[in-house]
Write a protein that holds these residues in place. Sequence first.
Motif, PDB file in Angstrom:
ATOM      1  N   ARG A   1     -47.659  45.594  79.272  1.00  0.00           N
ATOM      2  CA  ARG A   1     -49.008  45.674  79.227  1.00  0.00           C
ATOM      3  C   ARG A   1     -49.393  46.732  78.058  1.00  0.00           C
ATOM      4  NH1 ARG A   1     -51.025  48.650  84.686  1.00  0.00           N
ATOM      5  NH2 ARG A   1     -50.019  50.841  84.175  1.00  0.00           N
ATOM      6  N   SER A   2     -48.271  47.480  77.800  1.00  0.00           N
ATOM      7  CA  SER A   2     -48.571  48.671  76.758  1.00  0.00           C
ATOM      8  C   SER A   2     -46.990  48.925  76.018  1.00  0.00           C
ATOM      9  CB  SER A   2     -49.233  49.785  77.422  1.00  0.00           C
ATOM     10  OG  SER A   2     -48.285  50.410  78.398  1.00  0.00           O
ATOM     11  N   GLY A   3     -47.229  49.837  74.982  1.00  0.00           N
ATOM     12  CA  GLY A   3     -45.995  50.146  74.318  1.00  0.00           C
ATOM     13  C   GLY A   3     -45.673  49.403  73.248  1.00  0.00           C
ATOM     14  N   ALA A   4     -44.773  49.408  72.584  1.00  0.00           N
ATOM     15  CA  ALA A   4     -44.316  48.610  71.290  1.00  0.00           C
ATOM     16  C   ALA A   4     -42.911  47.875  71.367  1.00  0.00           C
ATOM     17  CB  ALA A   4     -44.377  49.646  70.226  1.00  0.00           C
ATOM     18  N   ILE A   5     -42.834  46.729  70.920  1.00  0.00           N
ATOM     19  CA  ILE A   5     -41.480  45.994  70.978  1.00  0.00           C
ATOM     20  C   ILE A   5     -41.041  45.657  69.629  1.00  0.00           C
ATOM     21  CG2 ILE A   5     -39.871  44.325  71.810  1.00  0.00           C
ATOM     22  CD1 ILE A   5     -41.479  44.533  74.371  1.00  0.00           C
ATOM     23  N   ARG A   6     -40.495  46.361  68.829  1.00  0.00           N
ATOM     24  CA  ARG A   6     -40.160  45.621  67.374  1.00  0.00           C
ATOM     25  C   ARG A   6     -38.963  45.194  67.363  1.00  0.00           C
ATOM     26  NH1 ARG A   6     -43.007  50.597  66.603  1.00  0.00           N
ATOM     27  NH2 ARG A   6     -41.029  51.696  66.219  1.00  0.00           N
ATOM     28  N   PHE A   7     -38.872  44.030  66.425  1.00  0.00           N
ATOM     29  CA  PHE A   7     -37.484  43.348  66.420  1.00  0.00           C
ATOM     30  C   PHE A   7     -37.541  43.029  64.910  1.00  0.00           C
ATOM     31  CE2 PHE A   7     -34.798  39.778  66.240  1.00  0.00           C
ATOM     32  CZ  PHE A   7     -33.473  40.355  66.742  1.00  0.00           C
ATOM     33  N   ALA A   8     -36.454  43.539  64.154  1.00  0.00           N
ATOM     34  CA  ALA A   8     -36.184  43.381  62.788  1.00  0.00           C
ATOM     35  C   ALA A   8     -37.584  43.396  61.809  1.00  0.00           C
ATOM     36  CB  ALA A   8     -35.981  41.781  62.727  1.00  0.00           C
ATOM     37  N   GLY A   9     -38.190  44.572  62.314  1.00  0.00           N
ATOM     38  CA  GLY A   9     -39.274  45.134  61.794  1.00  0.00           C
ATOM     39  C   GLY A   9     -40.394  44.345  62.029  1.00  0.00           C
ATOM     40  N   VAL A  10     -40.567  43.503  62.967  1.00  0.00           N
ATOM     41  CA  VAL A  10     -42.015  42.740  63.370  1.00  0.00           C
ATOM     42  C   VAL A  10     -42.287  43.029  64.894  1.00  0.00           C
ATOM     43  CG1 VAL A  10     -42.709  40.337  64.147  1.00  0.00           C
ATOM     44  CG2 VAL A  10     -41.009  40.611  62.226  1.00  0.00           C
ATOM     45  N   GLU A  11     -43.531  43.399  64.754  1.00  0.00           N
ATOM     46  CA  GLU A  11     -43.985  43.677  66.397  1.00  0.00           C
ATOM     47  C   GLU A  11     -44.019  42.411  67.159  1.00  0.00           C
ATOM     48  OE1 GLU A  11     -44.897  45.151  69.378  1.00  0.00           O
ATOM     49  OE2 GLU A  11     -44.851  46.682  67.777  1.00  0.00           O
ATOM     50  N   ALA A  12     -43.117  42.335  68.428  1.00  0.00           N
ATOM     51  CA  ALA A  12     -42.998  41.279  68.992  1.00  0.00           C
ATOM     52  C   ALA A  12     -43.814  41.169  70.266  1.00  0.00           C
ATOM     53  CB  ALA A  12     -41.449  41.116  69.520  1.00  0.00           C
ATOM     54  N   ARG A  13     -44.380  42.617  70.561  1.00  0.00           N
ATOM     55  CA  ARG A  13     -45.344  42.449  71.918  1.00  0.00           C
ATOM     56  C   ARG A  13     -46.387  41.823  71.776  1.00  0.00           C
ATOM     57  NH1 ARG A  13     -48.922  45.347  75.065  1.00  0.00           N
ATOM     58  NH2 ARG A  13     -49.755  46.709  73.359  1.00  0.00           N
ATOM     59  N   GLY A  14     -46.636  40.860  72.647  1.00  0.00           N
ATOM     60  CA  GLY A  14     -47.638  39.982  72.539  1.00  0.00           C
ATOM     61  C   GLY A  14     -47.407  38.629  72.003  1.00  0.00           C
ATOM     62  N   LEU A  15     -46.388  38.387  71.568  1.00  0.00           N
ATOM     63  CA  LEU A  15     -45.924  37.161  70.876  1.00  0.00           C
ATOM     64  C   LEU A  15     -45.563  36.251  72.051  1.00  0.00           C
ATOM     65  CD1 LEU A  15     -43.843  37.902  67.695  1.00  0.00           C
ATOM     66  CD2 LEU A  15     -46.379  37.319  67.789  1.00  0.00           C
ATOM     67  N   PRO A  16     -45.648  34.910  71.868  1.00  0.00           N
ATOM     68  CA  PRO A  16     -45.223  34.197  72.864  1.00  0.00           C
ATOM     69  C   PRO A  16     -43.483  33.879  72.963  1.00  0.00           C
ATOM     70  CG  PRO A  16     -46.065  32.638  71.240  1.00  0.00           C
ATOM     71  CD  PRO A  16     -46.544  33.903  70.882  1.00  0.00           C
ATOM     72  N   SER A  17     -42.972  33.645  73.919  1.00  0.00           N
ATOM     73  CA  SER A  17     -41.606  33.705  73.807  1.00  0.00           C
ATOM     74  C   SER A  17     -40.844  32.864  72.781  1.00  0.00           C
ATOM     75  CB  SER A  17     -41.073  32.996  75.491  1.00  0.00           C
ATOM     76  OG  SER A  17     -41.616  34.099  76.444  1.00  0.00           O
ATOM     77  N   TYR A  18     -41.330  31.658  72.494  1.00  0.00           N
ATOM     78  CA  TYR A  18     -40.558  30.998  71.661  1.00  0.00           C
ATOM     79  C   TYR A  18     -40.686  31.567  70.245  1.00  0.00           C
ATOM     80  CZ  TYR A  18     -44.945  29.181  69.582  1.00  0.00           C
ATOM     81  OH  TYR A  18     -46.142  28.984  68.786  1.00  0.00           O
ATOM     82  N   ARG A  19     -41.408  32.287  69.878  1.00  0.00           N
ATOM     83  CA  ARG A  19     -41.655  32.892  68.690  1.00  0.00           C
ATOM     84  C   ARG A  19     -40.870  34.234  68.599  1.00  0.00           C
ATOM     85  NH1 ARG A  19     -47.344  34.185  65.991  1.00  0.00           N
ATOM     86  NH2 ARG A  19     -45.787  34.985  64.375  1.00  0.00           N
ATOM     87  N   ILE A  20     -40.617  34.690  69.687  1.00  0.00           N
ATOM     88  CA  ILE A  20     -39.824  35.942  69.777  1.00  0.00           C
ATOM     89  C   ILE A  20     -38.092  35.499  69.522  1.00  0.00           C
ATOM     90  CG2 ILE A  20     -38.753  37.852  71.412  1.00  0.00           C
ATOM     91  CD1 ILE A  20     -41.758  38.071  72.598  1.00  0.00           C
ATOM     92  N   ALA A  21     -37.907  34.182  70.187  1.00  0.00           N
ATOM     93  CA  ALA A  21     -36.549  33.575  69.972  1.00  0.00           C
ATOM     94  C   ALA A  21     -36.550  33.412  68.778  1.00  0.00           C
ATOM     95  CB  ALA A  21     -36.232  32.466  71.126  1.00  0.00           C
ATOM     96  N   LYS A  22     -37.398  32.773  67.929  1.00  0.00           N
ATOM     97  CA  LYS A  22     -37.253  32.351  66.394  1.00  0.00           C
ATOM     98  C   LYS A  22     -36.987  33.571  65.768  1.00  0.00           C
ATOM     99  CE  LYS A  22     -39.614  27.773  66.430  1.00  0.00           C
ATOM    100  NZ  LYS A  22     -40.714  27.029  65.900  1.00  0.00           N
ATOM    101  N   LEU A  23     -37.417  34.706  66.246  1.00  0.00           N
ATOM    102  CA  LEU A  23     -37.127  35.770  65.411  1.00  0.00           C
ATOM    103  C   LEU A  23     -35.566  36.297  65.037  1.00  0.00           C
ATOM    104  CD1 LEU A  23     -40.039  38.315  66.461  1.00  0.00           C
ATOM    105  CD2 LEU A  23     -39.996  37.052  64.381  1.00  0.00           C
ATOM    106  N   GLY A  24     -34.912  35.808  66.177  1.00  0.00           N
ATOM    107  CA  GLY A  24     -33.515  36.106  66.133  1.00  0.00           C
ATOM    108  C   GLY A  24     -32.904  36.488  67.308  1.00  0.00           C
ATOM    109  N   ILE A  25     -33.438  36.322  68.543  1.00  0.00           N
ATOM    110  CA  ILE A  25     -33.083  36.640  69.737  1.00  0.00           C
ATOM    111  C   ILE A  25     -32.370  35.699  70.662  1.00  0.00           C
ATOM    112  CG2 ILE A  25     -33.280  38.190  72.006  1.00  0.00           C
ATOM    113  CD1 ILE A  25     -35.440  39.599  70.465  1.00  0.00           C
TER     114      ILE A  25
END
Length: 245
Positions: free
Chosen positions: A66-90
């Motif tokens: 609900r708060s804070g930041a989650i950055r992956f490979a330079g992209v802010e991932a918090r708030g993205l749907p799970s499938y898009r987070i997976a596509k970032l490379g996790i």
Amino acid sequence: MAENTKNAGPAALLAVEGIETCYGLSQVLFGLSLSINAGEMVSLMGRNGMGKTTTIRSIMGLTPARSGAIRFAGVEARGLPSYRIAKLGIGLVPEGRQIFPNLTVRENLVAAAANRLGARDPWTLEKIHALFPRLAERGGNMGNTLSGGEQQMLAIGRALMTNPKLLILDEATEGLAPLIREEIWNCLSMLKARGQSVLVIDKNIEHLTRICDRHYIIERGRAVWSGTSAQLMAEPDLQHRYLGI
């Protein structure tokens, strides 16, 4: 004891900063931070119920913070749907494995196969079979006919077939026979030598300190300590206090 949180590089592959996560009205994570640099293998330790799996679910967007930041490979991932987070490379190997029971072993592996990020030496079916020969032998078997150890191999192979920048394993060897556990640890050692970034949850401190670069200990939803394997092994009181050893 002071918390040690100075090991992250300035351009971490994964940077989790001050996240707070709740299930309904019940808050589980309280300002939790951690980071993983490219090529690192990092563990997340703690007793049961302290928030380890919730941390993974927050990173993957399955239980959004609900708060804070989650950055992956330079992209802010918090708030993205799970499938898009997976596509970032996790790539996630979830607790309980969660393979597709009504698909064959081969179908499980190829269903999610992709090289979206253009890895120069991508994982292929042949490479997964070389890593886990048992999966080649059981290729035509349905997922629900496999032993627990075979299912864990399949879950790891399925995640690797997405060619992730970061591989996450939640309870990597829980409930597995000793010989299968050794096979999983050998696999992780090989992945480390290959330069694969990994976040792993497990209870086997001996193996974790042997192969991981750094460790985080979580207690009641907070990261209360982080440091190297040498630092962790030098503090048996810390292990007893937070890990029950």
